[in-house]
Each structure stands twice: as structure tokens, then as C-alpha cells.
Design a protein around this motif. Structure first.
Motif, PDB file in Angstrom:
ATOM      1  N   ASN A  13       0.839  -1.202   0.000  1.00 44.34           N
ATOM      2  CA  ASN A  13       0.000   0.000   0.000  1.00 44.34           C
ATOM      3  C   ASN A  13       0.872   1.249   0.000  1.00 44.34           C
ATOM      4  O   ASN A  13       2.047   1.203   0.361  1.00 44.34           O
ATOM      5  CB  ASN A  13      -0.941  -0.019   1.207  1.00 44.34           C
ATOM      6  N   PRO A  14       0.320   2.392  -0.383  1.00 47.65           N
ATOM      7  CA  PRO A  14       1.147   3.603  -0.524  1.00 47.65           C
ATOM      8  C   PRO A  14       1.644   4.173   0.796  1.00 47.65           C
ATOM      9  O   PRO A  14       2.546   5.012   0.799  1.00 47.65           O
ATOM     10  CB  PRO A  14       0.202   4.590  -1.222  1.00 47.65           C
ATOM     11  N   GLY A  39      -4.978  -4.121  -4.939  1.00 42.96           N
ATOM     12  CA  GLY A  39      -6.340  -4.019  -4.419  1.00 42.96           C
ATOM     13  C   GLY A  39      -6.998  -2.691  -4.706  1.00 42.96           C
ATOM     14  O   GLY A  39      -8.231  -2.596  -4.715  1.00 42.96           O
ATOM     15  N   THR A  40      -6.198  -1.642  -4.938  1.00 43.31           N
ATOM     16  CA  THR A  40      -6.760  -0.320  -5.236  1.00 43.31           C
ATOM     17  C   THR A  40      -6.327   0.199  -6.606  1.00 43.31           C
ATOM     18  O   THR A  40      -7.130   0.801  -7.326  1.00 43.31           O
ATOM     19  CB  THR A  40      -6.341   0.702  -4.156  1.00 43.31           C
ATOM     20  N   ASP A  41      -5.068  -0.017  -6.978  1.00 42.61           N
ATOM     21  CA  ASP A  41      -4.556   0.583  -8.211  1.00 42.61           C
ATOM     22  C   ASP A  41      -5.264   0.080  -9.460  1.00 42.61           C
ATOM     23  O   ASP A  41      -5.400   0.830 -10.450  1.00 42.61           O
ATOM     24  CB  ASP A  41      -3.053   0.319  -8.342  1.00 42.61           C
ATOM     25  N   LEU A  42      -5.715  -1.167  -9.440  1.00 42.62           N
ATOM     26  CA  LEU A  42      -6.397  -1.708 -10.617  1.00 42.62           C
ATOM     27  C   LEU A  42      -7.775  -1.091 -10.815  1.00 42.62           C
ATOM     28  O   LEU A  42      -8.416  -1.310 -11.850  1.00 42.62           O
ATOM     29  CB  LEU A  42      -6.506  -3.233 -10.514  1.00 42.62           C
ATOM     30  N   ALA A  81      -0.045  -5.257   0.759  1.00 43.43           N
ATOM     31  CA  ALA A  81      -1.008  -4.722  -0.207  1.00 43.43           C
ATOM     32  C   ALA A  81      -2.389  -4.616   0.428  1.00 43.43           C
ATOM     33  O   ALA A  81      -2.746  -5.369   1.333  1.00 43.43           O
ATOM     34  CB  ALA A  81      -1.057  -5.608  -1.445  1.00 43.43           C
ATOM     35  N   SER A  82      -3.188  -3.675  -0.049  1.00 43.97           N
ATOM     36  CA  SER A  82      -4.565  -3.536   0.414  1.00 43.97           C
ATOM     37  C   SER A  82      -5.371  -4.758  -0.010  1.00 43.97           C
ATOM     38  O   SER A  82      -5.104  -5.356  -1.054  1.00 43.97           O
ATOM     39  CB  SER A  82      -5.208  -2.280  -0.179  1.00 43.97           C
ATOM     40  N   PRO A  83      -6.381  -5.144   0.772  1.00 47.48           N
ATOM     41  CA  PRO A  83      -7.221  -6.273   0.360  1.00 47.48           C
ATOM     42  C   PRO A  83      -8.029  -5.918  -0.879  1.00 47.48           C
ATOM     43  O   PRO A  83      -8.346  -4.746  -1.125  1.00 47.48           O
ATOM     44  CB  PRO A  83      -8.121  -6.494   1.582  1.00 47.48           C
ATOM     45  N   TYR A  84      -8.340  -6.933  -1.662  1.00 49.03           N
ATOM     46  CA  TYR A  84      -9.191  -6.732  -2.823  1.00 49.03           C
ATOM     47  C   TYR A  84     -10.615  -6.456  -2.355  1.00 49.03           C
ATOM     48  O   TYR A  84     -11.210  -7.247  -1.617  1.00 49.03           O
ATOM     49  CB  TYR A  84      -9.178  -7.979  -3.716  1.00 49.03           C
ATOM     50  N   LYS A  85     -11.181  -5.307  -2.770  1.00 41.26           N
ATOM     51  CA  LYS A  85     -12.536  -4.946  -2.357  1.00 41.26           C
ATOM     52  C   LYS A  85     -13.448  -4.607  -3.531  1.00 41.26           C
ATOM     53  O   LYS A  85     -14.607  -4.283  -3.339  1.00 41.26           O
ATOM     54  CB  LYS A  85     -12.486  -3.754  -1.394  1.00 41.26           C
ATOM     55  N   GLY A  86     -12.936  -4.661  -4.731  1.00 38.88           N
ATOM     56  CA  GLY A  86     -13.757  -4.345  -5.884  1.00 38.88           C
ATOM     57  C   GLY A  86     -13.879  -2.847  -6.097  1.00 38.88           C
ATOM     58  O   GLY A  86     -13.558  -2.040  -5.218  1.00 38.88           O
TER      59      GLY A  86
END
Length: 321
Positions: A13-14, A39-42, A81-86
Motif C-alpha cells: 500500500n502507498p 487491491g486499489t490501483d487496478l 497490499a490492500s485487500p481486494y474490495k472491488g
């Protein structure tokens, strides 16, 4: 391909300042680095593509500033990394669907890069986080392990706690987020007595362990075949509870413990591990747990810098050195 031109991919994460310490070293060595929080950048402009054909695998990661050929990744550092949340603009089942597709799609691509070294391989990380698996490996590989029971039987728990001459402690099997009156609440390791054990234990497995009559704690950070030991003196049973009250000093790791750590990393397919020990007055080192992605930048400056260099060395090496 010249390994020097291959990139290090950092998944975090950043706000991960611990990662920054290693990235500065890689920058000084002029090793190309791409940082991604999948988890966020995409969901904010980055794109990820992988193609699979007979005898060939290719892929591309595009960010706001870089385009990375996934076949040119020398190492992947799986950090925080941040969790995948959609995507945040989706609701309900659409967001749940997108979340699972990101996890299994993007997560699968990033865990399957050809010829890349992983620190640590993400699925090995997840497998190694299970405390029963850790204890099973530790007792096989020569560590001293406190008597432990994991059970959802109140009778088994009561009998175990009553049988411990030096007392017993309770430990959560996972650091599950928990709140009290809407406020985050940490579940620390604590002493437990038989009178506290009720039928509520039947709701899920609970972990109870003999209390080690320790003189101090030790954190050993292992990177590849290198180990960095820190003695921790704290007034608390669980030193993590009030870190402002603990003191840390460098300590040498006994050779038998080092050998068991090496064997543990090999068996669980890890490159990095943060090991916690309780050391008795007689000098016995009892294995408590291994966090395969544990933090390390809180340690004394000299140790922190040494760990950062060791991780940078490992990432720079890749699989072709």
C-alpha cells in the motif's frame, strides 16, 4: 536477459513506510522498481494483462508512470497490499463478484510470474500463517514448543489449563478485527484460569498454551540464510501491547535455533520470517510463532538497517544469480 535490467515488483500500500527503507537501497543500487497496490490501483487506472499459449507466457502491467513486461520481473516482494474490495462505484453482489474476480484473477497472475523470485510466495505466506501448521512444523524441526492445545471442547480446555503448573495463556488463532462499543479492540495474549472457561468455547476452536517462565522475549528476523536477533524486555506478558515500555537490544541467535529456523523456512517455502521466542532463565528458547510477513522497522536502528539491506540483497538477486 541481463538480470541487471530486470525489475523488482513491490506489492504494497502507498503508506507502507517500512517498504520505503528497502526501496531507497534499491534506488541507490540503480535497480528498477515498480510499486503496485493491486487491491486499489487496478480500480484507479492501472491495468494488468496475461496471455498463455503453448510454450509461451506473457503479460503486461501498466501504471500511470510505468509499463512493465511481466516476463522481466526478477523478484516480487509481497509486502502489505490492500485487500481486494472491488471498484468503489459498485454495490452489493456486483462488487462482491468483482472482488472475487480480482482476487483470483489479478492475484493469480501476480503469483505466477515466470522466473521471478518471491519474498514470500503469496500462497506460501497464507499457508504459513496457520498457527497449527507452524506448531506442527516447529516440533518436527527441533524447536522447543510450549505444551499447547487447540480445542472447542470446554472440558479439554479446563483439563489442560488445570494441568499447567506454571499457568496457562490464551492466544487468538488469527488477529481478527474486533470492536467494543464501536472502538477497535485488540485481543492480546493473556493468562487464563479454569474458572473463566465456559461453554462459549464451543463456538470455535481456541488456543491455550503453557505459560513459559521466561526471562525475556526474542524476535528473530530471518531473510534467506541470514538471521537478526533482538532481545525484548517488557513488563507485559505480550510485549506488543505497550511497545513504548519495552527495550530492545541485539542478541546472538544460538546455532541450534538458527538451524531450526533455516529448516522451518525451507519446509514452509519461505524466504522471510519473523520468529518470536520466549527465553527462560536457564537459556532455553521456546518457539512461540512465526509471522511470515511480520513488521521489522520498529527494531533498533542498526538492526533495522541490516534487515533492509538483507531484503534488498534478496530482491536484487532474483532467481538467476
Amino acid at each position: 536477459m541481463n538480470n541487471r535490467s530486470r525489475s523488482v515488483l513491490v506489492l504494497t500500500n502507498p503508506l507502507d513506510v517500512t517498504a520505503d527503507a528497502v526501496l531507497r537501497i534499491l534506488a541507490e543500487r540503480r535497480i528498477p522498481v515498480v510499486r503496485l497496490d493491486p487491491g486499489t490501483d487496478l480500480h484507479t487506472g492501472a491495468s494488468l494483462t496475461a496471455a498463455y499459449r503453448t510454450g509461451d507466457q506473457r503479460g503486461t502491467l501498466s501504471t500511470a508512470t510505468r509499463e512493465l513486461n511481466l516476463s522481466q520481473v526478477r523478484s516480487v516482494w509481497v509486502r502489505r497490499a490492500s485487500p481486494y474490495k472491488g471498484p468503489p462505484d459498485l454495490d452489493g453482489q456486483d462488487r462482491r463478484f468483482a472482488t472475487s474476480q480480482c482476487l483470483w484473477g489479478a492475484g493469480g497472475i501476480l503469483a505466477s510470474l515466470p522466473d521471478a523470485q518471491y519474498v514470500n510466495y503469496p500462497w506460501a505466506n497464507r499457508a504459513a500463517e496457520h498457527k497449527p501448521a507452524q506448531l506442527a512444523a516447529a516440533q518436527r524441526l527441533g524447536f522447543l514448543v510450549p505444551d499447547t492445545v487447540i480445542t472447542n471442547s470446554v472440558q479439554e480446555a479446563q483439563e489442560f489449563v488445570a494441568s499447567q503448573a506454571s499457568g496457562a495463556v490464551y492466544k487468538p488463532l488469527w488477529n481478527t478485527p474486533y470492536s467494543v462499543d464501536g472502538q477497535p479492540h485488540a485481543v492480546w495474549v493473556r493468562e487464563v484460569s479454569g474458572s473463566e472457561l465456559t461453554a462459549a468455547i464451543g463456538a470455535c476452536p481456541h488456543m491455550f498454551q503453557a505459560k513459559v517462565p521466561k526471562a525475556f522475549d526474542v524476535r528473530v528476523t530471518a531473510v534467506g540464510d541470514r538471521t537478526f536477533g533482538v532481545r525484548i524486555d517488557s513488563p507485559d506478558l505480550d510485549w506488543r501491547r505497550r511497545q513504548d515500555r519495552m527495550t530492545c537490544t541485539r542478541i546472538d541467535v544460538p546455532e541450534p535455533v538458527t538451524r531450526s529456523i533455516d529448516a522451518f523456512l525451507h519446509q514452509l517455502r519461505l524466504v522471510y520470517g519473523a520468529f518470536d521466542f520466549a527465553v527462560t532463565l536457564s537459556g532455553d528458547w521456546y518457539f512461540l510463532e512465526c509471522n511470515p510477513n511480520g513488521q521489522w522497522a520498529w527494531q533498533p536502528d542498526e538492526t533495522t538497517r541490516a534487515i533492509a539491506r538483507a531484503i534488498a540483497d534478496q530482491l536484487a538477486k532474483g532467481t538467476t544469480a
